[in-house]
Design an enzyme around this catalytic site. Structure first.
Site, PDB file in Angstrom:
ATOM      1  CG  LEU A  20      -9.245 -50.631  13.521  1.00  0.00           C
ATOM      2  CD1 LEU A  20      -9.794 -50.592  14.942  1.00  0.00           C
ATOM      3  CD2 LEU A  20     -10.370 -50.507  12.494  1.00  0.00           C
ATOM      4  CB  ILE A  45      -5.581 -56.126   0.199  1.00  0.00           C
ATOM      5  CG1 ILE A  45      -5.774 -54.632  -0.022  1.00  0.00           C
ATOM      6  CG2 ILE A  45      -5.220 -56.448   1.632  1.00  0.00           C
ATOM      7  CD1 ILE A  45      -6.970 -54.075   0.729  1.00  0.00           C
ATOM      8  CB  THR A  68      -7.232 -43.810   5.561  1.00  0.00           C
ATOM      9  OG1 THR A  68      -5.816 -43.758   5.742  1.00  0.00           O
ATOM     10  CG2 THR A  68      -7.740 -45.209   5.895  1.00  0.00           C
ATOM     11  CB  THR A 107     -15.791 -44.650   6.073  1.00  0.00           C
ATOM     12  OG1 THR A 107     -15.752 -43.262   6.427  1.00  0.00           O
ATOM     13  CG2 THR A 107     -16.160 -44.752   4.598  1.00  0.00           C
ATOM     14  CG  ASP A 108     -18.083 -40.798   8.670  1.00  0.00           C
ATOM     15  OD1 ASP A 108     -16.968 -41.371   8.596  1.00  0.00           O
ATOM     16  OD2 ASP A 108     -18.193 -39.561   8.725  1.00  0.00           O
ATOM     17  CE1 TYR A 131     -11.433 -43.657   2.794  1.00  0.00           C
ATOM     18  CE2 TYR A 131     -13.202 -42.360   3.760  1.00  0.00           C
ATOM     19  CZ  TYR A 131     -12.288 -43.393   3.846  1.00  0.00           C
ATOM     20  OH  TYR A 131     -12.232 -44.170   4.979  1.00  0.00           O
ATOM     21  CE  LYS A 135     -13.650 -47.785   3.588  1.00  0.00           C
ATOM     22  NZ  LYS A 135     -12.651 -48.835   3.955  1.00  0.00           N
ATOM     23  CD1 TRP A 156     -15.797 -38.056  12.431  1.00  0.00           C
ATOM     24  CD2 TRP A 156     -15.923 -36.788  14.264  1.00  0.00           C
ATOM     25  NE1 TRP A 156     -16.465 -36.897  12.094  1.00  0.00           N
ATOM     26  CE2 TRP A 156     -16.556 -36.105  13.200  1.00  0.00           C
ATOM     27  CE3 TRP A 156     -15.900 -36.199  15.516  1.00  0.00           C
ATOM     28  CZ2 TRP A 156     -17.133 -34.845  13.357  1.00  0.00           C
ATOM     29  CZ3 TRP A 156     -16.484 -34.946  15.678  1.00  0.00           C
ATOM     30  CH2 TRP A 156     -17.088 -34.279  14.607  1.00  0.00           C
TER      31      TRP A 156
END
Length: 290
Positions: A20, A45, A68, A107-108, A131, A135, A156
């Site tokens: 991304l 970070i 990720t 994220t979903d 995860y 998030k 996705w």
């Protein structure tokens, strides 16, 4: 510093080496902004002072950096938390201190995947994996330290600049006589170039500080998507449906990862188009597929 009123702004993209991040740098530059891409080697970070120095002087900070590795997070949750939560907090504090607009990518996996209709932006979060928990903590930290931040949940993802489902499917389909792909997980395949474009449009539209959903429209199962990938690769390898139970993975996957886009429409920003149409546009750019 500008206040976001000018068309051309100074952008910094954290996590610029990722799939991304690469597209975010390219899209923002194409839109006429002055863009700096910073990789993990450039700024960690989890180092608050380093982040503060890195974002100083920019108008917009896009945080694409994150842990990720979904399955690895199950046994390394503290490490994932350090990046996805503490790191996100560092970025939010730094952006607020420098007067920059922050965009944070989520994220979903913040949802449990048990829904039967698209998740609204304000639906209760119920992560089922390490995860997902990290998030969710990152979202809370960002909203607490930078209330005007734009949080964009996505899912996705695929693109030209990294490992992704279409590249894997195309490669394996060229090696085997037939494939088996799970057909009981439903979501929205999303091209990173489209997500980057959406982020740029949200910032340019001066969208209020809120949580938004950045996924393609429509929905499909992994099996259905795999069949489209195989076709785009010019192959005829059969793709058989199977269940998630056939694959024992450390982290549970959401069975239903369809995100709603009402909030985008309310602020006058058009959601990403249907996943199938966007895949047709994206496929020629994904090396290994076409």
């Amino acid at each position: 510093m500008t206040s976001g009123l000018s068309t051309k702004q100074r952008w910094v993209v954290l996590g610029a080496a990722g799939m991304l991040g690469q597209d975010m740098v390219a899209v923002a530059a194409a839109a006429g902004h002055e863009v700096t891409g910073l990789r993990r080697a450039d700024v960690d970070i989890t180092d608050a002072s380093a982040v503060l120095d890195a974002v100083a002087g920019y108008d917009v900070v896009v945080n694409c950096a994150g842990w990720t590795a979904v399955d690895d997070a199950e046994t390394h949750e503290a490490d994932a938390f350090a990046i996805n939560a503490t790191g996100a907090a560092n970025v939010a504090r730094a952006a607020a201190a420098s007067g920059a607009r922050l965009v944070h990518v989520s994220t979903d996996y913040v949802f449990d995947g048990g829904a039967t209709q698209p998740y609204a932006e304000d639906a209760p979060v119920r992560p089922r994996s390490a995860y997902g928990r990290t998030k969710v903590a990152g979202e809370w930290a960002v909203r607490a330290h930078a209330p005007d931040a734009i949080v964009v949940r996505t899912a996705w993802l695929y693109g030209a600049g990294g490992k992704c489902f279409p590249k894997t499917i195309a490669r394996v389909a060229g090696e085997r006589d037939r494939l088996s792909v799970v057909d009981d997980q439903t979501g929205q395949p999303t091209w990173t170039a489209d997500l980057a474009d959406l982020i740029e449009r949200l910032v340019t539209a001066h969208a209020p500080g809120e949580i938004y959903h950045g996924t393609s429209s429509g929905q499909v199962t992994w099996c259905g998507f795999a069949r489209e990938v195989v076709a785009a690769a010019g192959l005829t390898t059969p793709v058989d449906p199977t269940t998630s139970a056939a694959y024992q993975l450390p982290a549970p996957r959401p069975a239903y990862s369809v995100l709603g886009h009402d909030r985008l429409r309310k602020v006058g920003v058009e959601p990403i188009g249907d996943w199938a149409d966007r895949w047709k546009a994206a496929a020629p750019t994904v090396r290994g597929v076409s």
